[in-house]
Design a protein around this motif. Sequence first.
Motif, PDB file in Angstrom:
ATOM      1  N   VAL A  55       0.849  -1.198   0.000  1.00 45.98           N
ATOM      2  CA  VAL A  55       0.000   0.000   0.000  1.00 45.98           C
ATOM      3  C   VAL A  55       0.884   1.249   0.000  1.00 45.98           C
ATOM      4  O   VAL A  55       2.086   1.171   0.248  1.00 45.98           O
ATOM      5  CB  VAL A  55      -0.965   0.001   1.213  1.00 45.98           C
ATOM      6  CG1 VAL A  55      -2.002  -1.102   1.082  1.00 45.98           C
ATOM      7  CG2 VAL A  55      -0.208  -0.110   2.528  1.00 45.98           C
ATOM      8  N   THR A  56       0.272   2.390  -0.304  1.00 44.80           N
ATOM      9  CA  THR A  56       1.079   3.590  -0.558  1.00 44.80           C
ATOM     10  C   THR A  56       1.631   4.216   0.719  1.00 44.80           C
ATOM     11  O   THR A  56       2.596   4.978   0.667  1.00 44.80           O
ATOM     12  CB  THR A  56       0.233   4.668  -1.275  1.00 44.80           C
ATOM     13  OG1 THR A  56      -0.916   4.932  -0.449  1.00 44.80           O
ATOM     14  CG2 THR A  56      -0.208   4.189  -2.648  1.00 44.80           C
ATOM     15  N   SER A  57       0.976   3.974   1.862  1.00 49.12           N
ATOM     16  CA  SER A  57       1.421   4.643   3.096  1.00 49.12           C
ATOM     17  C   SER A  57       0.878   3.890   4.299  1.00 49.12           C
ATOM     18  O   SER A  57      -0.010   3.033   4.178  1.00 49.12           O
ATOM     19  CB  SER A  57       0.875   6.082   3.113  1.00 49.12           C
ATOM     20  OG  SER A  57      -0.544   6.043   3.212  1.00 49.12           O
ATOM     21  N   THR A  59      -0.911   5.256   6.584  1.00 49.51           N
ATOM     22  CA  THR A  59      -2.302   5.698   6.729  1.00 49.51           C
ATOM     23  C   THR A  59      -3.225   4.901   5.821  1.00 49.51           C
ATOM     24  O   THR A  59      -4.282   4.426   6.257  1.00 49.51           O
ATOM     25  CB  THR A  59      -2.415   7.205   6.412  1.00 49.51           C
ATOM     26  OG1 THR A  59      -1.573   7.930   7.313  1.00 49.51           O
ATOM     27  CG2 THR A  59      -3.841   7.698   6.522  1.00 49.51           C
ATOM     28  N   GLN A  60      -2.793   4.698   4.570  1.00 46.43           N
ATOM     29  CA  GLN A  60      -3.652   3.920   3.658  1.00 46.43           C
ATOM     30  C   GLN A  60      -3.797   2.495   4.179  1.00 46.43           C
ATOM     31  O   GLN A  60      -4.895   1.924   4.165  1.00 46.43           O
ATOM     32  CB  GLN A  60      -3.088   3.902   2.236  1.00 46.43           C
ATOM     33  CG  GLN A  60      -4.109   3.314   1.244  1.00 46.43           C
ATOM     34  CD  GLN A  60      -3.585   3.131  -0.159  1.00 46.43           C
ATOM     35  OE1 GLN A  60      -2.680   2.322  -0.389  1.00 46.43           O
ATOM     36  NE2 GLN A  60      -4.162   3.848  -1.087  1.00 46.43           N
ATOM     37  N   GLN A  63      -6.236   2.543   7.106  1.00 46.88           N
ATOM     38  CA  GLN A  63      -7.617   2.829   6.693  1.00 46.88           C
ATOM     39  C   GLN A  63      -8.219   1.676   5.907  1.00 46.88           C
ATOM     40  O   GLN A  63      -9.405   1.363   6.066  1.00 46.88           O
ATOM     41  CB  GLN A  63      -7.683   4.130   5.885  1.00 46.88           C
ATOM     42  CG  GLN A  63      -7.354   5.362   6.730  1.00 46.88           C
ATOM     43  CD  GLN A  63      -8.254   5.490   7.961  1.00 46.88           C
ATOM     44  OE1 GLN A  63      -9.476   5.237   7.880  1.00 46.88           O
ATOM     45  NE2 GLN A  63      -7.686   5.857   9.102  1.00 46.88           N
ATOM     46  N   ILE A  64      -7.396   0.998   5.113  1.00 43.03           N
ATOM     47  CA  ILE A  64      -7.903  -0.181   4.397  1.00 43.03           C
ATOM     48  C   ILE A  64      -8.263  -1.280   5.408  1.00 43.03           C
ATOM     49  O   ILE A  64      -9.274  -1.973   5.253  1.00 43.03           O
ATOM     50  CB  ILE A  64      -6.879  -0.678   3.362  1.00 43.03           C
ATOM     51  CG1 ILE A  64      -6.815   0.299   2.177  1.00 43.03           C
ATOM     52  CG2 ILE A  64      -7.196  -2.090   2.887  1.00 43.03           C
ATOM     53  CD1 ILE A  64      -5.735  -0.018   1.150  1.00 43.03           C
ATOM     54  N   GLU A  88      -5.061  10.766  11.575  1.00 44.44           N
ATOM     55  CA  GLU A  88      -5.429  10.320  10.220  1.00 44.44           C
ATOM     56  C   GLU A  88      -6.662  11.079   9.707  1.00 44.44           C
ATOM     57  O   GLU A  88      -7.484  10.581   8.961  1.00 44.44           O
ATOM     58  CB  GLU A  88      -5.569   8.788  10.159  1.00 44.44           C
ATOM     59  CG  GLU A  88      -4.200   8.165  10.453  1.00 44.44           C
ATOM     60  CD  GLU A  88      -4.045   6.667  10.218  1.00 44.44           C
ATOM     61  OE1 GLU A  88      -4.931   6.033   9.625  1.00 44.44           O
ATOM     62  OE2 GLU A  88      -2.997   6.122  10.659  1.00 44.44           O
ATOM     63  N   ARG A 223      -8.334  -1.291  -1.600  1.00 41.03           N
ATOM     64  CA  ARG A 223      -7.244  -0.444  -2.123  1.00 41.03           C
ATOM     65  C   ARG A 223      -7.610   0.074  -3.513  1.00 41.03           C
ATOM     66  O   ARG A 223      -7.414   1.235  -3.851  1.00 41.03           O
ATOM     67  CB  ARG A 223      -5.935  -1.244  -2.180  1.00 41.03           C
ATOM     68  CG  ARG A 223      -4.713  -0.403  -2.559  1.00 41.03           C
ATOM     69  CD  ARG A 223      -3.472  -1.239  -2.778  1.00 41.03           C
ATOM     70  NE  ARG A 223      -3.593  -2.055  -4.002  1.00 41.03           N
ATOM     71  CZ  ARG A 223      -2.570  -2.741  -4.512  1.00 41.03           C
ATOM     72  NH1 ARG A 223      -1.378  -2.716  -3.933  1.00 41.03           N
ATOM     73  NH2 ARG A 223      -2.725  -3.472  -5.603  1.00 41.03           N
ATOM     74  N   LEU A 226     -10.059   2.836  -3.466  1.00 38.49           N
ATOM     75  CA  LEU A 226      -9.439   4.108  -3.042  1.00 38.49           C
ATOM     76  C   LEU A 226      -8.480   4.640  -4.098  1.00 38.49           C
ATOM     77  O   LEU A 226      -7.772   5.613  -3.857  1.00 38.49           O
ATOM     78  CB  LEU A 226      -8.703   3.895  -1.713  1.00 38.49           C
ATOM     79  CG  LEU A 226      -9.559   3.520  -0.499  1.00 38.49           C
ATOM     80  CD1 LEU A 226      -8.671   3.178   0.700  1.00 38.49           C
ATOM     81  CD2 LEU A 226     -10.523   4.654  -0.137  1.00 38.49           C
ATOM     82  N   GLY A 228      -5.907   2.975  -5.226  1.00 43.24           N
ATOM     83  CA  GLY A 228      -4.547   2.528  -4.909  1.00 43.24           C
ATOM     84  C   GLY A 228      -4.082   1.370  -5.751  1.00 43.24           C
ATOM     85  O   GLY A 228      -3.027   0.792  -5.499  1.00 43.24           O
TER      86      GLY A 228
END
Length: 340
Positions: A55-57, A59-60, A63-64, A88, A223, A226, A228
């Motif tokens: 995932v990109t971060s 936080t992502q 949240q996922i 967040e 993802r 979102l 992603g």
Amino acid sequence: MIDLRSDTVTKPTEEMRMAAYKAEVGDDVYGEDPSVNELEATAAEILGKEEALFVTSGTQGNQIAVLTHCRPGNEIILESESHIFYYESGAVSALAGVQTRTLPGNRGAMSAEDVLHSIRPEDQHYPETGLICIENTHNRAGGAVIPLENMKQIYEIAKSHHVPVHTDGARLFNAAEGSGLPITHFTQYTDTVQICLSKGLGAPAGSILAGNSETISAARKWRKRLGGGLRQAGIIAAPGLVALTRMRNRLAEDHIHAKQLAEGIREMKGLRVVNEIDTNIVVVDVSETSLTPAEFVDKLKTEGVLAVGFGRNAVRFTTHYDVASNDIERALRKIQAAVK
Ligand SMILES: Cc1ncc(COP(=O)(O)O)c(CN[C@H](C(=O)O)[C@H](C)O)c1O
């Protein structure tokens, strides 16, 4: 300038840059990027989980996890200064439509007793408890390691109430290093775990969310929802694999540097180190300087040290790969000058 704001500021090593340049790539939405696939498989293995998702971060990834475990109207239990709650941007409400039930932590650790009594019984007045979140190490508790026993007790309570557990393990490798335990001792007590490649491990970007196959397949879809779903993401996954496989063992150095920094600051009139140094974070109360944290951060900057404000009376210093041993001595001289 000695940058002690965060371990998020680490720059990729030469080896990571070369890995990005040479990365074998493909379309990751079709599952065809060999570098992403290798990173995910390696991460799942290291974390002792069936599958992992790039995932990109952090936080992502967090949240996922919330979106995957919960549905709108659920309540999630988490510590009152956890990153998911504190930093967040209200995403758990904005994206997942869940409400938070925050509990006080002792050095970031919620008591199992409190968690037990916060899980909602079935009642038409009550939201269902959709998730229990642990943060290890705990950032606002000064990089404190959440004890394994605490995670075990919370996990057992969660399982007996059929509630999933997510661990925000942005710095879980620091927790493993700080406790001297293999990381899988911690991950056995969580259904999903997010680890950051981009902090102490030094990758330019990215995190991993790991769990069982069914959960990660659902997470992969979230993802995509979102935005992603990445294409030739091997360009950032390859340096992430270098970070994951080559940078874990050097975290002990960051912890030594944090201890040295804390020892030096303890000698300084007007400053008070407020946390036990388990890992790579030093939190310093500056109220005796009669400067606000923001004013003290500005003063430090003029002396050549970067730090961040950390609550009403404190600033935070974080050691990391780009801070060498001699930087600690230099930083202490500059911090001393800022106090005068
Ligand atoms: C425990 C934890 N979990 C998640 C995240 C989010 O990771 P990113 O979204 O920044 O990759 C962070 C970042 N923490 C950052 C920092 O410490 O400088 C800031 C506060 O967001 C974190 O500390």
